[in-house]
Design a protein around this motif. Structure first.
Motif, PDB file in Angstrom:
ATOM      1  N   LEU A  26      15.286  17.771 -39.744  1.00  0.00           N
ATOM      2  CA  LEU A  26      14.339  17.343 -40.780  1.00  0.00           C
ATOM      3  C   LEU A  26      12.893  17.560 -40.355  1.00  0.00           C
ATOM      4  O   LEU A  26      12.017  17.817 -41.182  1.00  0.00           O
ATOM      5  CB  LEU A  26      14.578  15.877 -41.115  1.00  0.00           C
ATOM      6  CG  LEU A  26      15.884  15.550 -41.854  1.00  0.00           C
ATOM      7  CD1 LEU A  26      16.103  14.042 -41.921  1.00  0.00           C
ATOM      8  CD2 LEU A  26      15.876  16.143 -43.258  1.00  0.00           C
ATOM      9  N   ALA A  27      12.643  17.450 -39.048  1.00  0.00           N
ATOM     10  CA  ALA A  27      11.289  17.633 -38.524  1.00  0.00           C
ATOM     11  C   ALA A  27      10.923  19.103 -38.354  1.00  0.00           C
ATOM     12  O   ALA A  27       9.795  19.419 -37.972  1.00  0.00           O
ATOM     13  CB  ALA A  27      11.154  16.908 -37.188  1.00  0.00           C
ATOM     14  N   GLY A  28      11.878  19.986 -38.631  1.00  0.00           N
ATOM     15  CA  GLY A  28      11.602  21.408 -38.510  1.00  0.00           C
ATOM     16  C   GLY A  28      11.595  21.913 -37.086  1.00  0.00           C
ATOM     17  O   GLY A  28      11.013  22.970 -36.803  1.00  0.00           O
ATOM     18  N   VAL A  39      26.058  24.807 -40.809  1.00  0.00           N
ATOM     19  CA  VAL A  39      26.583  23.890 -41.823  1.00  0.00           C
ATOM     20  C   VAL A  39      27.620  24.595 -42.692  1.00  0.00           C
ATOM     21  O   VAL A  39      28.658  24.019 -43.044  1.00  0.00           O
ATOM     22  CB  VAL A  39      25.436  23.322 -42.683  1.00  0.00           C
ATOM     23  CG1 VAL A  39      25.982  22.575 -43.893  1.00  0.00           C
ATOM     24  CG2 VAL A  39      24.555  22.399 -41.852  1.00  0.00           C
ATOM     25  N   THR A  40      27.363  25.855 -43.051  1.00  0.00           N
ATOM     26  CA  THR A  40      28.335  26.611 -43.832  1.00  0.00           C
ATOM     27  C   THR A  40      29.644  26.767 -43.070  1.00  0.00           C
ATOM     28  O   THR A  40      30.732  26.617 -43.640  1.00  0.00           O
ATOM     29  CB  THR A  40      27.770  28.000 -44.187  1.00  0.00           C
ATOM     30  OG1 THR A  40      26.562  27.844 -44.944  1.00  0.00           O
ATOM     31  CG2 THR A  40      28.772  28.802 -44.993  1.00  0.00           C
ATOM     32  N   ALA A  41      29.554  27.058 -41.765  1.00  0.00           N
ATOM     33  CA  ALA A  41      30.757  27.254 -40.959  1.00  0.00           C
ATOM     34  C   ALA A  41      31.569  25.972 -40.847  1.00  0.00           C
ATOM     35  O   ALA A  41      32.786  25.974 -41.079  1.00  0.00           O
ATOM     36  CB  ALA A  41      30.370  27.771 -39.568  1.00  0.00           C
ATOM     37  N   THR A  77      36.098  15.248 -41.368  1.00  0.00           N
ATOM     38  CA  THR A  77      34.720  15.436 -40.878  1.00  0.00           C
ATOM     39  C   THR A  77      33.750  15.796 -41.995  1.00  0.00           C
ATOM     40  O   THR A  77      32.561  16.005 -41.729  1.00  0.00           O
ATOM     41  CB  THR A  77      34.671  16.549 -39.808  1.00  0.00           C
ATOM     42  OG1 THR A  77      35.107  17.788 -40.392  1.00  0.00           O
ATOM     43  CG2 THR A  77      35.529  16.204 -38.605  1.00  0.00           C
ATOM     44  N   LEU A  78      34.221  15.855 -43.234  1.00  0.00           N
ATOM     45  CA  LEU A  78      33.333  16.248 -44.342  1.00  0.00           C
ATOM     46  C   LEU A  78      32.083  15.369 -44.465  1.00  0.00           C
ATOM     47  O   LEU A  78      30.995  15.891 -44.756  1.00  0.00           O
ATOM     48  CB  LEU A  78      34.113  16.259 -45.654  1.00  0.00           C
ATOM     49  CG  LEU A  78      34.984  17.498 -45.874  1.00  0.00           C
ATOM     50  CD1 LEU A  78      35.908  17.296 -47.063  1.00  0.00           C
ATOM     51  CD2 LEU A  78      34.130  18.745 -46.061  1.00  0.00           C
ATOM     52  N   PRO A  79      32.163  14.028 -44.274  1.00  0.00           N
ATOM     53  CA  PRO A  79      30.914  13.251 -44.312  1.00  0.00           C
ATOM     54  C   PRO A  79      29.919  13.687 -43.243  1.00  0.00           C
ATOM     55  O   PRO A  79      28.700  13.678 -43.484  1.00  0.00           O
ATOM     56  CB  PRO A  79      31.394  11.811 -44.065  1.00  0.00           C
ATOM     57  CG  PRO A  79      32.817  11.802 -44.499  1.00  0.00           C
ATOM     58  CD  PRO A  79      33.345  13.155 -44.153  1.00  0.00           C
ATOM     59  N   VAL A  80      30.412  14.085 -42.081  1.00  0.00           N
ATOM     60  CA  VAL A  80      29.529  14.588 -41.029  1.00  0.00           C
ATOM     61  C   VAL A  80      28.848  15.878 -41.489  1.00  0.00           C
ATOM     62  O   VAL A  80      27.648  16.073 -41.274  1.00  0.00           O
ATOM     63  CB  VAL A  80      30.323  14.834 -39.727  1.00  0.00           C
ATOM     64  CG1 VAL A  80      29.426  15.404 -38.636  1.00  0.00           C
ATOM     65  CG2 VAL A  80      30.988  13.556 -39.258  1.00  0.00           C
ATOM     66  N   ALA A  85      23.956  18.526 -43.400  1.00  0.00           N
ATOM     67  CA  ALA A  85      23.345  19.395 -44.410  1.00  0.00           C
ATOM     68  C   ALA A  85      22.024  18.854 -44.941  1.00  0.00           C
ATOM     69  O   ALA A  85      21.315  19.563 -45.666  1.00  0.00           O
ATOM     70  CB  ALA A  85      24.318  19.602 -45.572  1.00  0.00           C
ATOM     71  N   LEU A  86      21.667  17.626 -44.603  1.00  0.00           N
ATOM     72  CA  LEU A  86      20.451  17.013 -45.145  1.00  0.00           C
ATOM     73  C   LEU A  86      19.185  17.842 -44.889  1.00  0.00           C
ATOM     74  O   LEU A  86      18.331  17.948 -45.779  1.00  0.00           O
ATOM     75  CB  LEU A  86      20.280  15.598 -44.582  1.00  0.00           C
ATOM     76  CG  LEU A  86      21.270  14.551 -45.102  1.00  0.00           C
ATOM     77  CD1 LEU A  86      21.053  13.213 -44.394  1.00  0.00           C
ATOM     78  CD2 LEU A  86      21.143  14.382 -46.606  1.00  0.00           C
TER      79      LEU A  86
END
Length: 339
Positions: A26-28, A39-41, A77-80, A85-86
């Motif tokens: 989030l902080a870049g 995240v896609t993987a 693990t989907l919630p992870v 992904a945030l």
């Protein structure tokens, strides 16, 4: 390393690490392209693991007994994946960069890819998949019925997510075969990594289960290679400008990576044809996972060192959650007694 999954400590430690990694995103402080690739993987592996558990239940295959207690935790693990992904929220191009082929069609695409609608589909797809993960874990006697209802729904949600997060990447090639190829690759990678995890726990299975799993690994590896070849032939013989741009961007961004991943996958196929021993299957699974990861990098048109570092960070956090959830599943649910 021994894990006490019923103790709160490992969960709290891993949650803290996950939040720290997400905060860095989030902080870049990490590369966005590599993060998106990771995240896609992991999301693909989680959804594919759930689909494999459903397919095994429907077909009543022996290999499911061997890796069920890895496939369902991987789906859990989907919630992870959603938390990781945030940092990507608000970074998608979506409607502003879509291919335009007419006013009416452009309007429809802009409505479909509106940011709020994309996020709504994302949340709905994750909620749907998580509901079926919980049903598969808790309703063991009705698992086949749950899989019968859930498999087409989860597969459809998976395809929609791929369209939302992969097909909008420039350059674009709008073809229905791309989600099929992506899902096939995720299925092969998911079965490979769950089998590697299974052997890492030194669990035992009988000869029939291992032979059944070897046949499934071989089938998925061949299907993944075949689908990629068919996609390339369609683009080549069709002389499609969009397809040519799609391939050129990836060949220029990651030269040689696609043939290398194909060679690695081919080596896995050779090993599985040669022997069904556990050590040979383990090496073949590692090769399949390596081919999956290389193909993922190629799919995203290459990666530099910061990209790979972000990819590795996301994947490592997800793998740690898979390990912990797998230990929890073994402690609370126990191994399967038949599909």
């Amino acid at each position: 390393m021994r894990i006490e999954p019923l103790s709160a400590r490992p969960w709290l430690v891993l949650a803290a690490i996950t939040l720290a990694v997400v905060a860095a995103g989030l902080a870049g402080l990490v590369d966005a392209d590599g993060w998106r690739m990771g995240v896609t993987a992991i999301t693909g592996l989680a959804l594919a693991s759930l689909m494999l558990a459903m397919i095994g239940s429907l077909l009543r295959r022996e290999w499911l007994d061997l890796v069920e207690d890895e496939l369902l935790p991987a789906g859990a693990t989907l919630p992870v994946c959603l938390v990781l992904a945030l940092p990507l929220v608000g970074q998608t191009e979506m409607a502003s960069a879509l291919v335009t082929r007419g006013i009416e069609e452009t309007a429809r695409r802009e409505a479909w890819f509106a940011d709020w609608f994309v996020l709504l589909r994302l949340a709905g797809s994750f909620a749907l998949a998580l509901g079926f993960v919980a049903a598969m874990i808790r309703l063991r006697p009705l698992r086949r019925e749950v899989a019968m209802i859930g498999l087409p729904l989860v597969a459809t949600a998976f395809a929609v997510l791929l369209i939302d997060w992969d097909l909008v990447r420039a350059p674009r090639w709008w073809t229905p075969i791309v989600p099929f190829i992506a899902i096939t690759g995720h299925l092969a990678g998911a079965l490979a990594i769950t089998f590697i995890y299974h052997l890492a726990q030194r669990e035992k299975g009988d000869r029939i289960e291992f032979r059944s799993l070897a046949a499934t690994l071989l089938s998925l590896a061949l299907l993944s290679i075949w689908a990629s070849v068919v996609q390339y032939l369609i683009a080549w013989y069709g002389n499609l400008p969009d397809a040519a741009g799609w391939y050129l961007a990836r060949f220029e961004g990651a030269p040689g990576l696609l043939p290398l991943s194909a060679l690695v996958a081919g080596a896995a196929v050779f090993l599985l044809l040669w022997s069904r021993r556990q050590k040979v299957m383990l090496i073949a699974s590692i090769l399949m996972l390596a081919a999956y990861l290389m193909h993922t990098v190629w799919w995203f048109a290459g990666a530099d060192l910061p990209d790979l570092a972000s990819f590795a960070a996301v994947f490592a956090v997800w793998a740690a959650w898979l390990w912990l959830l797998g230990a929890w599943y073994d402690a609370r649910i126990g191994p399967a007694q038949g599909a």
